[in-house]
Design an enzyme around this catalytic site. Structure first.
Site, PDB file in Angstrom:
ATOM      1  N   CYS A  52      35.378  42.323  39.785  1.00  0.00           N
ATOM      2  CA  CYS A  52      34.117  41.398  39.269  1.00  0.00           C
ATOM      3  C   CYS A  52      34.269  40.559  38.763  1.00  0.00           C
ATOM      4  O   CYS A  52      33.378  39.202  38.830  1.00  0.00           O
ATOM      5  CB  CYS A  52      32.625  42.322  39.645  1.00  0.00           C
ATOM      6  SG  CYS A  52      32.673  43.270  37.549  1.00  0.00           S
ATOM      7  N   GLN A 110      42.429  48.793  37.576  1.00  0.00           N
ATOM      8  CA  GLN A 110      42.543  48.059  38.581  1.00  0.00           C
ATOM      9  C   GLN A 110      43.250  46.621  38.240  1.00  0.00           C
ATOM     10  O   GLN A 110      43.623  46.949  39.734  1.00  0.00           O
ATOM     11  CB  GLN A 110      41.178  46.861  37.876  1.00  0.00           C
ATOM     12  CG  GLN A 110      39.675  46.633  38.104  1.00  0.00           C
ATOM     13  CD  GLN A 110      38.809  46.108  37.241  1.00  0.00           C
ATOM     14  OE1 GLN A 110      39.489  45.572  36.544  1.00  0.00           O
ATOM     15  NE2 GLN A 110      37.025  46.563  37.691  1.00  0.00           N
ATOM     16  N   GLY A 181      31.815  51.709  46.701  1.00  0.00           N
ATOM     17  CA  GLY A 181      32.770  51.967  45.874  1.00  0.00           C
ATOM     18  C   GLY A 181      33.339  53.159  44.606  1.00  0.00           C
ATOM     19  O   GLY A 181      32.532  52.893  43.724  1.00  0.00           O
TER      20      GLY A 181
END
Length: 330
Positions: A52, A110, A181
């Site tokens: 994000c 991530q 998600g």
């Protein structure tokens, strides 16, 4: 030949683009630009780190295209680094140097996820595999030695604290989550520990929502086509979808809205999910990623000191990487 000069990173983040600029950039689907270069064999390999807060491509070049040529393919001015500078940048990303909350754990997960996705879809290479394995190894070691993540808050934890600051007693509140998600599931994990009973989830793909219910028995599934019917009963609406367009539409929410009820929207999506015109109503408050980071960006001085004190680990890992590459070349 494993030539460090063939490694580049090109991308954008919250440090050089505003939320609105990042939204507009993501709508151009930058991943497909790099994907096409790989399919056309203009680059050897790539790994896409997309969160994000950042969209970055770690690329192994060949002689078919230059780094500047790639940079010129994008609609915004991309940050670009190459060679040792690019690898050092990845190492620092993995350690949390460039996260809003310094040293937070989520970015390491991530990085691992981006690497796994590249392996699964076969667009990594031996060269990038070595580099990313070293980055992940370093990220773990850095946190273990520095203990920097001990008091660092993740995005989901910050979001929950933000909600609690607006509703001190959330036990009796209805919470509606759009999207299932990774971020939404992280938020659900925290909400489940709060002993909440009124949690509703919806997703465009119903069977995926059913899978989440098996994991989090406390949730109630709402058919995506009926989302507005249930949304107007909610006190807190958390939206974290990957949709490239508005998900909570002004013209569909307002006719159903209860004027004597307060609504708190937490929009964690990039691009944003919630039509910002809804905030024109006095009973509706909308907060996005930038709002949440601004309010809860705490203890940064202490974390900056830890980053500085343990930065020697990055130099050590760089030396190990160069030795490993020399071994493979020989």
């Amino acid at each position: 030949m494993l030539n460090l000069k063939n490694i580049i990173v090109i991308g954008t983040s919250h440090e050089n683009l505003s939320l609105l600029e990042r939204e507009n950039f993501m709508r151009t689907r930058p991943k497909y630009i790099i994907e096409d270069l790989f399919k056309e064999k203009k680059i050897n390999s790539y790994i896409n780190l997309s969160t994000c807060l950042r969209t970055e491509f770690y690329i192994e070049l060949n002689s078919n295209i230059s780094a500047d040529d790639i940079k010129n393919l994008f609609s915004v001015d991309m940050i670009m680094k190459n060679g040792i500078e690019a690898i050092e940048y990845l190492f620092k990303v993995s350690c949390g140097f460039y996260s809003v909350i310094k040293g937070e754990d989520q970015i390491l997960a991530q990085v691992k996820g981006a690497y796994s996705e590249a392996l699964e879809n076969e667009h990594s290479s031996k060269f990038l595999n070595i580099i990313f394995n070293k980055a992940i190894e370093l990220g773990k070691k850095f946190r273990t030695k520095s203990m920097i993540a001990h008091n660092a808050l993740s995005l989901e934890a910050i979001s929950l604290k933000f909600i609690k600051s607006k509703f001190p007693n959330i036990e009796d509140k209805n919470i509606f989550i759009l999207g299932i998600g990774e971020l939404a599931q992280d938020i659900l994990t925290l909400l489940s520990k709060e002993q909440l009973k009124n949690i509703y989830i919806t997703n465009r793909t119903y069977h995926k929502a059913e899978q989440i219910k098996k994991k989090f028995d406390i949730v109630n599934i709402v058919d995506y086509r009926e989302k507005y019917k249930e949304m107007i009963e909610a006190d807190v609406i958390i939206s974290a979808t990957s949709a490239p367009h508005i998900v909570v539409e002004y013209d569909k929410f307002i006719p159903r809205m209860k004027e004597d009820k307060d609504y708190l929207f937490i929009d964690l999506a990039v691009p944003r999910d919630v039509d910002e015109r809804l905030a024109n109503f006095k009973n509706i408050k909308i907060y996005n990623l930038d709002d949440i980071w601004e309010v809860y960006n705490q203890n940064s001085i202490n974390r900056d000191k830890l980053l500085e004190d343990y930065s020697y680990l990055i130099d050590e890992q760089m030396e190990k990487l160069i030795k490993t590459l020399s071994y493979y070349e020989n």
